[in-house]
Write a protein that holds these residues in place. Structure first.
Motif, PDB file in Angstrom:
ATOM      1  N   LEU A 186      32.905  36.380  74.823  1.00 23.20           N
ATOM      2  CA  LEU A 186      32.645  37.636  74.121  1.00 23.20           C
ATOM      3  C   LEU A 186      33.917  38.469  73.986  1.00 23.20           C
ATOM      4  N   LEU A 187      34.742  38.484  75.032  1.00 26.41           N
ATOM      5  CA  LEU A 187      35.997  39.229  74.971  1.00 26.41           C
ATOM      6  C   LEU A 187      36.939  38.642  73.908  1.00 26.41           C
ATOM      7  N   ILE A 188      37.058  37.316  73.889  1.00 22.65           N
ATOM      8  CA  ILE A 188      37.947  36.661  72.919  1.00 22.65           C
ATOM      9  C   ILE A 188      37.463  36.915  71.491  1.00 22.65           C
ATOM     10  N   SER A 189      36.156  36.803  71.270  1.00 24.73           N
ATOM     11  CA  SER A 189      35.599  37.049  69.938  1.00 24.73           C
ATOM     12  C   SER A 189      35.825  38.493  69.500  1.00 24.73           C
ATOM     13  N   SER A 190      35.702  39.420  70.441  1.00 23.75           N
ATOM     14  CA  SER A 190      35.943  40.828  70.136  1.00 23.75           C
ATOM     15  C   SER A 190      37.415  41.059  69.772  1.00 23.75           C
ATOM     16  N   LEU A 191      38.310  40.437  70.528  1.00 19.39           N
ATOM     17  CA  LEU A 191      39.746  40.542  70.227  1.00 19.39           C
ATOM     18  C   LEU A 191      40.052  40.000  68.838  1.00 19.39           C
ATOM     19  N   PHE A 192      39.446  38.859  68.505  1.00 18.33           N
ATOM     20  CA  PHE A 192      39.670  38.255  67.192  1.00 18.33           C
ATOM     21  C   PHE A 192      39.229  39.198  66.074  1.00 18.33           C
ATOM     22  N   ILE A 193      38.027  39.761  66.196  1.00 16.21           N
ATOM     23  CA  ILE A 193      37.511  40.658  65.161  1.00 16.21           C
ATOM     24  C   ILE A 193      38.395  41.898  65.045  1.00 16.21           C
ATOM     25  N   GLY A 194      38.789  42.441  66.201  1.00 16.81           N
ATOM     26  CA  GLY A 194      39.626  43.643  66.188  1.00 16.81           C
ATOM     27  C   GLY A 194      40.961  43.427  65.510  1.00 16.81           C
ATOM     28  N   VAL A 195      41.668  42.361  65.903  1.00 15.69           N
ATOM     29  CA  VAL A 195      43.005  42.083  65.348  1.00 15.69           C
ATOM     30  C   VAL A 195      42.903  41.659  63.880  1.00 15.69           C
TER      31      VAL A 195
ATOM     32  N   THR B 212      34.011  47.154  69.148  1.00 17.18           N
ATOM     33  CA  THR B 212      34.999  46.587  68.221  1.00 17.18           C
ATOM     34  C   THR B 212      34.453  46.582  66.794  1.00 17.18           C
ATOM     35  N   LEU B 213      33.191  46.232  66.649  1.00 22.24           N
ATOM     36  CA  LEU B 213      32.563  46.257  65.321  1.00 22.24           C
ATOM     37  C   LEU B 213      32.557  47.671  64.745  1.00 22.24           C
ATOM     38  N   ILE B 214      32.284  48.647  65.585  1.00 16.77           N
ATOM     39  CA  ILE B 214      32.263  50.042  65.124  1.00 16.77           C
ATOM     40  C   ILE B 214      33.666  50.505  64.730  1.00 16.77           C
ATOM     41  N   ASN B 215      34.642  50.277  65.620  1.00 16.97           N
ATOM     42  CA  ASN B 215      36.001  50.769  65.376  1.00 16.97           C
ATOM     43  C   ASN B 215      36.698  50.048  64.221  1.00 16.97           C
ATOM     44  N   SER B 216      36.283  48.801  63.966  1.00 16.73           N
ATOM     45  CA  SER B 216      36.914  48.049  62.877  1.00 16.73           C
ATOM     46  C   SER B 216      36.393  48.467  61.504  1.00 16.73           C
ATOM     47  N   GLY B 217      35.280  49.211  61.497  1.00 19.63           N
ATOM     48  CA  GLY B 217      34.695  49.639  60.232  1.00 19.63           C
ATOM     49  C   GLY B 217      33.576  48.740  59.743  1.00 19.63           C
ATOM     50  N   VAL B 218      33.383  47.621  60.420  1.00 22.21           N
ATOM     51  CA  VAL B 218      32.314  46.697  60.012  1.00 22.21           C
ATOM     52  C   VAL B 218      30.951  47.356  60.150  1.00 22.21           C
ATOM     53  N   GLY B 219      30.793  48.185  61.188  1.00 22.49           N
ATOM     54  CA  GLY B 219      29.524  48.860  61.410  1.00 22.49           C
ATOM     55  C   GLY B 219      29.104  49.712  60.232  1.00 22.49           C
ATOM     56  N   ASP B 220      30.053  50.448  59.657  1.00 23.06           N
ATOM     57  CA  ASP B 220      29.745  51.290  58.497  1.00 23.06           C
ATOM     58  C   ASP B 220      29.265  50.440  57.320  1.00 23.06           C
ATOM     59  N   ILE B 221      29.947  49.331  57.106  1.00 21.53           N
ATOM     60  CA  ILE B 221      29.600  48.451  55.976  1.00 21.53           C
ATOM     61  C   ILE B 221      28.210  47.855  56.170  1.00 21.53           C
ATOM     62  N   LEU B 222      27.945  47.349  57.387  1.00 20.78           N
ATOM     63  CA  LEU B 222      26.632  46.773  57.677  1.00 20.78           C
ATOM     64  C   LEU B 222      25.539  47.828  57.555  1.00 20.78           C
ATOM     65  N   GLY B 223      25.841  49.046  58.008  1.00 21.90           N
ATOM     66  CA  GLY B 223      24.873  50.129  57.919  1.00 21.90           C
ATOM     67  C   GLY B 223      24.520  50.473  56.485  1.00 21.90           C
TER      68      GLY B 223
END
Length: 450
Positions: free
Chosen positions: A33-42, A324-335
């Motif tokens: 989960l940590l590695i996947s979060s790092l990947f999405i963030g970067v 990470t999803l929230i800070n990357s902006g993905v959350g806004d798009i999904l919402g």
């Protein structure tokens, strides 16, 4: 930040990476989960210091709640196990219900015992009762085992303070009172249909004898019944935290905000206080009053935190994934996508959780991944407290269905009942799937009224 399509693609690749790490690389879920979060963030274009901040915020925000609740719950459950409280519940209920309704007694036993005790531990404690009943009646072990398993599985997935629903509630910010209420409403019909009803059907269809590796000693109760704690004391100890948390939720709905009574009930009904009080009472009534020394009670409590530790860390990593999803902006798009979609949010939560569950097997990883994906969507929508409770149970339902060969629970049941892989699919897998779909059906119906 890239385009909306690019960010969605990055999220899909992040989930694919998570599944690959868990399924193929057999990497521990916490690290995966940590590695996947790092990947999405970067990959989504966050500054490197923002990626680190996301990890800190996600882990800290989640563990501030989950570590205390899971830790206290683990100590509570271990004291119940060591004292023989689980056996007392089973023996008393089986005797009270009588031989003709023993399946209902076993289903209810599983439902109650799995509230404070982990499913696999509860099964180890209670399986000798199933063996003994099967030996005496010459019936299939499935006739008695499926109701017990259904009770254990339902509570394990639906009713706090078990780790699964607690973790999802923490990530979504759901009130535990609503989760307990909807978990019970969805869980009881699921337990009845997947337990006694399905157990009677499959027990008559597939005759499974007590496994050869089981010795007579394993079928005999180790403790003398007189040495076990009283039935009433066990029921009260388990109900106290649940009632306090529910009273907290109800008082918040019916009492005015400036009421002293509401403030008091909110305080003692908070999961931290409710579980602390219950754990202390358990230490006293099941420990000190039954002859355990202070050192022995301390050792029992300390040992209980070993399995709780990994659950706490995995849930914390789920919080990182969400943040990470929230800070990357993905959350806004999904919402925004969800806001314009005709798909009910409860159904979406169930489908996401089901997909992850079938793909990689672990119910815990499925719940946490689905909660991480749903959290930013929820933040963009006007979701009520009751609806958040329904979403927790919907995710838990999706994480229960279609248990198969990539699920450790599948092999646990396979071994304890001496089943073939085909028989395990016909019994355990069908039972789990019934629980998941019935649970979802109940919360989906309720969602139209909240």
């Amino acid at each position: 930040m890239g385009s909306d399509t690019f960010l969605i693609l990055i999220t899909v690749l992040g989930i694919a990476l998570l599944l690959f790490l868990v399924m193929k690389s057999k990497l521990q879920a916490f690290v995966a989960l940590l590695i996947s979060s790092l990947f999405i963030g970067v990959a989504s274009g966050l500054e490197l210091d923002e990626v680190i901040t996301s990890i800190e915020e996600g882990m800290g925000g989640t563990l501030g709640f989950i570590a205390i609740v899971v830790g206290l719950g683990a100590m509570f459950g271990e004291m119940l196990r060591v004292s023989g409280g689980a056996e007392r519940l089973a023996i008393t209920l089986v005797n009270k219900f009588g031989e003709g309704r023993v399946q209902w007694a076993l289903g209810l036993t599983g439902f109650i015992v799995a509230i404070p005790v982990f499913l696999d531990v509860a099964l180890v404690i209670l399986i000798p009762i199933v063996y003994s009943l099967a030996q005496k009646t010459k019936k299939s072990t499935l006739y008695f085992g499926i109701p017990l398993l259904a009770g254990l599985a339902v509570t394990h997935s639906f009713v706090p303070p078990t780790p699964g629903p607690i973790s999802v509630a923490s990530i979504l910010g759901a009130d535990l009172g609503w989760v307990i209420l909807f978990g019970a409403l969805a869980g009881l019909p699921a337990m009845i249909i997947a337990g006694p009803i399905f157990g009677k059907y499959i027990g008559n269809k597939i005759h499974v004898k007590v496994p050869d590796f089981v010795t007579q000693n394993e079928m005999e109760q180790e403790k003398n019944e007189k040495e076990l704690p009283s039935f009433l004391s066990i029921v009260l100890l388990i109900l106290i935290p649940l009632v306090l948390i529910l009273v907290n939720t109800v008082s918040g709905q019916i009492l005015p905000e400036d009421s002293f009574t509401r403030s008091l009930l909110t305080f003692i009904g908070h999961p931290f206080i409710a579980l602390t009080l219950s754990t202390l009472l358990t230490f006293y009534f099941l420990g000190t009053k039954r002859g355990y020394t202070k050192e022995e009670i301390q050792n029992i409590a300390t040992k209980s935190l070993e399995p709780a530790g990994i659950i706490i860390l995995v849930t914390g990593a789920g919080g990182v994934f969400k943040q990470t999803l929230i800070n990357s902006g993905v959350g806004d798009i999904l919402g925004e996508m969800m806001a314009t979609s005709s798909l009910p949010i409860v159904l979406l939560a169930f489908l996401i959780s089901t997909f992850v569950r079938v793909a990689q097997g672990s119910a815990t990883v499925a719940m946490i991944t689905a909660a991480g994906l749903m959290s930013p969507i929820i933040s963009m929508m006007d979701v009520s407290e009751p609806m958040l409770g329904l979403l927790v149970i919907s995710i838990a339902s999706g994480a229960t269905v279609f248990s198969h060969v990539n699920d450790s629970g599948f092999w646990l049941v396979n071994r304890f009942f001496g089943l073939t892989e085909k028989q395990t699919l016909q019994t355990w897998t069908v039972m789990e799937t019934l629980i998941g779909f019935i649970g979802f059906g109940v919360v989906f119906a309720i969602s139209f009224f909240v």
